[in-house]
Structure formats: structure tokens, C-alpha cells
Design an enzyme around this catalytic site. Structure first.
Site: not given
Length: 457
Positions: A109, A139, A213, A232, A269, A272
Site C-alpha cells: 500500500h 501487503d 508503514s 488500530v 485442493g 476445511g
């Protein structure tokens, strides 16, 4: 008198200055002469490996959908419209992990949609960077700069991290320049946050803010343990809950990005679900964690390896698997053709099964084959490796040619075309039928992250 007074004042001042210089040259000490603990020597070694990244990109400006309709424009005699674009700039951070080749790890990003990327080193040099490859799902991105006089950070084994370990975050918050904060590992294996497609975050209370970041999360040995990615932030700033991508995940993805310029995820493949107490009781199991296999695709890697419905996957390549997120994250860093060892509980016994990961079976086609208005698009099915698999019905935009008509209209890689001309599409054939309804215009309903929008071509 004035001269004597000046000499009398100058001598004590010189003495004080000499004492200050001597003290500055010595390590900080407590009242008993013992050295004070400091991170300064460590940071002096590692901070040259953390860089500031600035990018420039061009974003299509949105306007009234009627102005995008060719019929409307011809009816009112309006000239052919060229979509307007505005210049956008952003700031972030990165970590030099290969000084010899000039490879810098960062977040997708930060650089994924950039037209120009600049990297500023701690010594003040500003270097033009090229995007080697990016993975929007996890990311992670890799850029390359000229490999001259660089310092790289060694990468640690992030699997040995423990809650309570001391860590240091280094980055470029709010564009202020390189900043260092410290804290501890607050939690491990954070997932289900809806931030990325693949989530296995290190949580830390080391202060991380916008601009951090792509920066480094290091241990007290000066090794890279994570790439700072998200926070957050209910009020827009740091509240002590930051997230970093583990170094082991970043390393595995980087190897593919450098080798191929993209991530070539394979597929096992199987389908679950996370084992819970009710399922464990129903299947007469004495374990409470793992992934219960509910279906096995015939002929796929799991089928060839002998996996069966009712098996419970509890480990992969020596790493514990507690839920479906653990299994998906572990498989998400494996390239097609890689071999993996699965630990499986079957009929009360622990068995080890080896499987060779398949290449994803994905139908791909170019949009221009169906309509000139879809020029520049590469479309395909939503693969098993996508976080949207089984949740969204539509066709995935695998790529958009920069500068093409669809690029200028605002379509981007990762978009999902849910409908065409108000008809749901899940295949190439369905899109052809929808396009035949209105050959002179194409109305797309797009799903992008958590948003939905219409695009008129």
C-alpha cells in the site's frame, strides 16, 4: 579593570566547558558511576538500513456517470472525453534487506500504485527506485535501488518470537523523518482483522503511526522481526496497538517477488473448518485445535497425497495449525511445485503426509477479446488462494494495463466485476451474453475491498 574582570570570568567558563566535553565523550552514568542502559549503540548500527519512501501516482477523478456515456456525449455534441487525473503523493518507510542487490522491503500500500518511487537514505541521498514486485494480498512489496554504500538488516526467525520480547519500531511517521520507538511483543498470530487477505500479524505496543508503514520492527540483536503495516486508531493516532508482518512471511514472499515479479501461490485442493469442541466430540477426537477437512478435490494435491474427509490438520512443516487462518497463511507463502509436510490426526493417530502443491487452475482472458471498451483488462476466475473465494461471485481483474481506457476509467487490479449491464457474471460466457445486450456501452458493477461502485465505459 574591565580587562581583569573578563579574564577572571573566562577561566571558570573554560574549565566548565572542558568538563562538559569530557563528560559528553563518556557513556551516560548513574550516580554511582555505572553506565546507564541505552539503545543508542544498537540504533547507530541499524538505522542506516531503514529508509524513507515517497511516491507519486496519478488518480482518475470521478465525475457524473452521464459524462462517461458515449451516447449521451454524441447526443449533446460533446467532444470525446479524456478522463481527468490528479497527482497524488504519499510517504512511507522501507527496510534494506539485501545491500548487494539494493532490495528494499516495504508494504504494497506504500508503493503498489505508484508511478514514481523515491527512496531517501539516512545519509541524505535520494535514489530513484524501481518496483520489483508486489503482493496486495499480504501487503508486501520489494523495490530496488542502486546498490552503492548500503547497509542491510539481517532477518531473524520470527517464529521464535515470544509475547513479552522487547522490540523497536523504526520508520517515518507523519513525514517527520526517521523516528524510533520501543515496546514489547503484545501478541502473536493476529488474524481475522480484515486488514489484508493473509494475516498473521505480530502485535506490538511500540508506537506506530501513519508513515511507519513498511518500516522495521527489530529485536534487541538488531535483526528484522517484522515489517510495520497497520494500527488500530479510533482517534486517528497511535493507541498502543500496532501490527507487523512477520519476517518469515515477508522473506518467503520476497523470494518469489524477486524471482518472478509476482506471487505464484499454489493450491492444496481441500476445504476445511476450524475444529471446535462440538466437532471434536462429534468426531470422537481428544484434540481441540486444528482444521477439519470437509472436502477433498479429486485429483488435486491433497487427493494425491492421501488426505481424506474427516482428517484434522494440526501442523504444517513443523508449525502448529490451530485454525483455518493458520493453514491458509502457511499455504499462502508456498509457491506452486513446493513440497509440504502436513501433520494429520486420523482415527486417533498422528500421521505425517507429504504433498506437492499444485499450480492454481485459473481461467484467464483479455477483455478486448470481448469488447473494445474492455481494452487493457486481464480477467479471470476468483482462485482458491483469494480471500474472496467462496464469498463473492464474479470475475477478478487480474491486471489493468497502465494508460489503457479501462485504467483511465478507474479500474484496478484486484477489483471484482460482479455484474455487466446489470446481469450477474461469473464466467467468460456470461460476460459475453451481458455485453450483447448493450454493445454501445458497458456498465460494470465493481466490488473493491469493502466498497461497491459502478463504472460506465
Amino acid at each position: 579593570m574591565k580587562q581583569l574582570a573578563m579574564k577572571g570570568t573566562l577561566v571558570p567558563l573554560l574549565a566548565i566547558l572542558c568538563v562538559s566535553l569530557v563528560q559528553a565523550a563518556l557513556p551516560a552514568q548513574d550516580s554511582q558511576g555505572r553506565p546507564l542502559p541505552t539503545l543508542a549503540p544498537l540504533l547507530k548500527q541499524v538505522t542506516p538500513a531503514v529508509v524513507n519512501i515517497s511516491t507519486q501516482s496519478y488518480v482518475a477523478e470521478r465525475d457524473n456517470p452521464l459524462l462517461q456515456d458515449p451516447f449521451f456525449r454524441r447526443f449533446f455534441g460533446l467532444p470525446e472525453r479524456q478522463p481527468r487525473q490528479r497527482r497524488s503523493q504519499s510517504l512511507g518507510s522501507g527496510v534494506i534487506v539485501d545491500a548487494e542487490n539494493g532490495y528494499v522491503l516495504t508494504n504494497n500500500h506504500v508503493v503498489g500504485k505508484a508511478s514514481e518511487i523515491s527512496v531517501q537514505l539516512l545519509d541524505g541521498r535520494v535514489l530513484a527506485a524501481e518496483l520489483v514486485g508486489a503482493d496486495p494480498e499480504a501487503d508486501v512489496a520489494v523495490v530496488q535501488i542502486p546498490a552503492e554504500g548500503l547497509t542491510a538488516l539481517p532477518m531473524a526467525d520470527s517464529d521464535v518470537l515470544q509475547v513479552g520480547d522487547f522490540v523497536v519500531a523504526i520508520g517515518n511517521p507523519f513525514g517527520l523523518g526517521q523516528t524510533v520507538t520501543s515496546g514489547i511483543v503484545s501478541a502473536l498470530g493476529r488474524s481475522g482483522l480484515g486488514i489484508e487477505g493473509y494475516e498473521d500479524f505480530i502485535q506490538t505496543d511500540a508506537s506506530i503511526n501513519p508513515g511507519n508503514s513498511g518500516g522495521a520492527l527489530i529485536n534487541l540483536r538488531g535483526e528484522l522481526v517484522g515489517i510495520n503495516t497497520a494500527i488500530v486508531a479510533p482517534g486517528g493516532g497511535n493507541v498502543g496497538i500496532g501490527f507487523a508482518i512477520p519476517a518469515n512471511m515477508a522473506r518467503a514472499l520476497m523470494e518469489q517477488l524477486v524471482a518472478f515479479g509476482e506471487i505464484r501461490r499454489g493450491r492444496l485442493g481441500v476445504s476445511g473448518q476450524t475444529l471446535n469442541s462440538a466437532l471434536a466430540k462429534a468426531f470422537d477426537l481428544d484434540i481441540s485445535k486444528g482444521v477439519l477437512i470437509s472436502s477433498v478435490e479429486p485429483g488435486a494435491a491433497a487427493d494425491r497425497a492421501g488426505l481424506k474427509v474427516g482428517d484434522v490438520v494440526v501442523g504444517i512443516d513443523g508449525r502448529e495449525v490451530e485454525d483455518t487462518a493458520d493453514l491458509r497463511n502457511a499455504l499462502g507463502v508456498l509457491r506452486a511445485g513446493a513440497e509440504v509436510e502436513l501433520e494429520v490426526m486420523r482415527a486417533g493417530r498422528l500421521e505425517r503426509v507429504r504433498a506437492k502443491i499444485d499450480a492454481p487452475a485459473q481461467q484467464q482472458f483479455e477483455g478486448r477479446q470481448l469488447s473494445p471498451r474492455l481494452e487493457g483488462l486481464l480477467l479471470g476466475d476468483i482462485g482458491e488462494d483469494s480471500p474472496l473465494y467462496g464469498k463473492v461471485d464474479g470475475l477478478l481483474v487480474l491486471d489493468v494495463a497502465p494508460g489503457s481506457y479501462t485504467w483511465r476509467a478507474g479500474l484496478r487490479k484486484g477489483d471484482v466485476i460482479v455484474s455487466v449491464n446489470r446481469r450477474q457474471v461469473t464466467s467468460r460466457e456470461a460476460m459475453i451474453q451481458a455485453l450483447q445486450q448493450s454493445p454501445n456501452r458497458v456498465l460494470l458493477n465493481i466490488r473493491r475491498a469493502n466498497r461497491a461502485l459502478f463504472v460506465l465505459l
